[in-house]
Scaffold this motif. Sequence first.
Motif, PDB file in Angstrom:
ATOM      1  N   TRP A 112      45.568  37.159  48.236  1.00 56.36           N
ATOM      2  CA  TRP A 112      45.609  38.081  47.090  1.00 56.36           C
ATOM      3  C   TRP A 112      47.048  38.503  46.818  1.00 56.36           C
ATOM      4  O   TRP A 112      47.759  38.939  47.708  1.00 56.36           O
ATOM      5  N   GLU A 113      47.498  38.341  45.553  1.00 57.99           N
ATOM      6  CA  GLU A 113      48.869  38.668  45.188  1.00 57.99           C
ATOM      7  C   GLU A 113      48.958  39.883  44.279  1.00 57.99           C
ATOM      8  O   GLU A 113      50.049  40.274  43.872  1.00 57.99           O
ATOM      9  N   GLY A 114      47.828  40.485  43.942  1.00 56.95           N
ATOM     10  CA  GLY A 114      47.844  41.662  43.085  1.00 56.95           C
ATOM     11  C   GLY A 114      48.009  42.941  43.884  1.00 56.95           C
ATOM     12  O   GLY A 114      48.296  42.924  45.084  1.00 56.95           O
ATOM     13  N   PRO A 115      47.851  44.079  43.220  1.00 52.55           N
ATOM     14  CA  PRO A 115      47.980  45.361  43.937  1.00 52.55           C
ATOM     15  C   PRO A 115      46.880  45.511  44.983  1.00 52.55           C
ATOM     16  O   PRO A 115      45.736  45.115  44.761  1.00 52.55           O
ATOM     17  N   ALA A 116      47.248  46.052  46.122  1.00 54.18           N
ATOM     18  CA  ALA A 116      46.309  46.161  47.229  1.00 54.18           C
ATOM     19  C   ALA A 116      45.726  47.568  47.304  1.00 54.18           C
ATOM     20  O   ALA A 116      46.368  48.547  46.905  1.00 54.18           O
TER      21      ALA A 116
END
Length: 246
Positions: free
Chosen positions: A60-64
Motif C-alpha cells: 500500500w502506497e497511500g496514506p496509512a
Amino acid sequence: PADSVIGRKLAQTIRADQAGRVLTEDSLFGQVALPVLDDVDDAAIGDELESLARRSAASWEGPAAAPIRLLPLSLSLGELPDALDEPDRIPFALRQDTMEPEYLQLLDRDQHLLVFGDGGSGKTTALRSIVAGLLDRFSPDELVLAAMDLRGEIAAQIPDDYLGGHASSAQDARALATAIATELDKRTGAGRGDGPRIVVVVDDFDILSSGGTEPLRPLLAHLPSARDLRLHVLLSRPVAGASRAM
C-alpha cells in the motif's frame, strides 16, 4: 441506487452480481477484495492472516491508518508522574486514546469520582492508587480520609494520622457518614473553607447499600456545597444494575 449519498446514476451502473464493488466519496469505483484462505489449516490461520496483513501493508502506497496502540498488561504507580512533577493532579491510570496519564484533579475539575467495573476489573486498585496519590500530596493537617470498605484493603494503607474513620459494614458506614455530616454542619457560614479536606472512599457500594441502609444519605444534603465544604466522595460499584441504582 436511490439511496446513494454519492450519485444515483453512478450507483445504477453497479450490477447486483458485482460483489464488493463500491462508490467512493470522490465518485470513483472501488473494489473490495476478500482474501481466500481455504487451503490453510485452522491451526495456521492466525499466522497466514498476519502474513497477509504484512504483504498488504507493504504494497500500500497511500496514506496509512494510525497504528493501534495497546495498553500495557500491568502498570505500576512508579511509572506515573510523582508528587514533585504533579503536585496538584493525581495520576492513577493511562488513557488508551493518548497513552498519556489520566489525572484526578480534586482541586480543580473533579469534585467526586465514580468507578464502575465488573468483578476483578480493578475498581479497588483504582481507589487505592488514588489514595496513595493523596497521601503523597497532602499532609495530615490538610487531608482526612474516611474509608468505607468491607475488606479493609483501603483502610489498611491509610496511616492513623490521616484516617478519620473506617467502616466495614453498612451500619458502621451510616454512622461514619453521620459523623462526617456533623463536622460539615460546623463548616457552614464563615468557617466554610476551614478545616482539612475530607475524602470519603467507598468501595463496593452495592454491598454496603444492600438492604436499604442508604449509608451515604447523611451526606446528601452537603453534596451541592461540597466544593466550598472541601468534601469529596470516591465511590466504586459494579456495572450490573448501575442504571437502576443511579
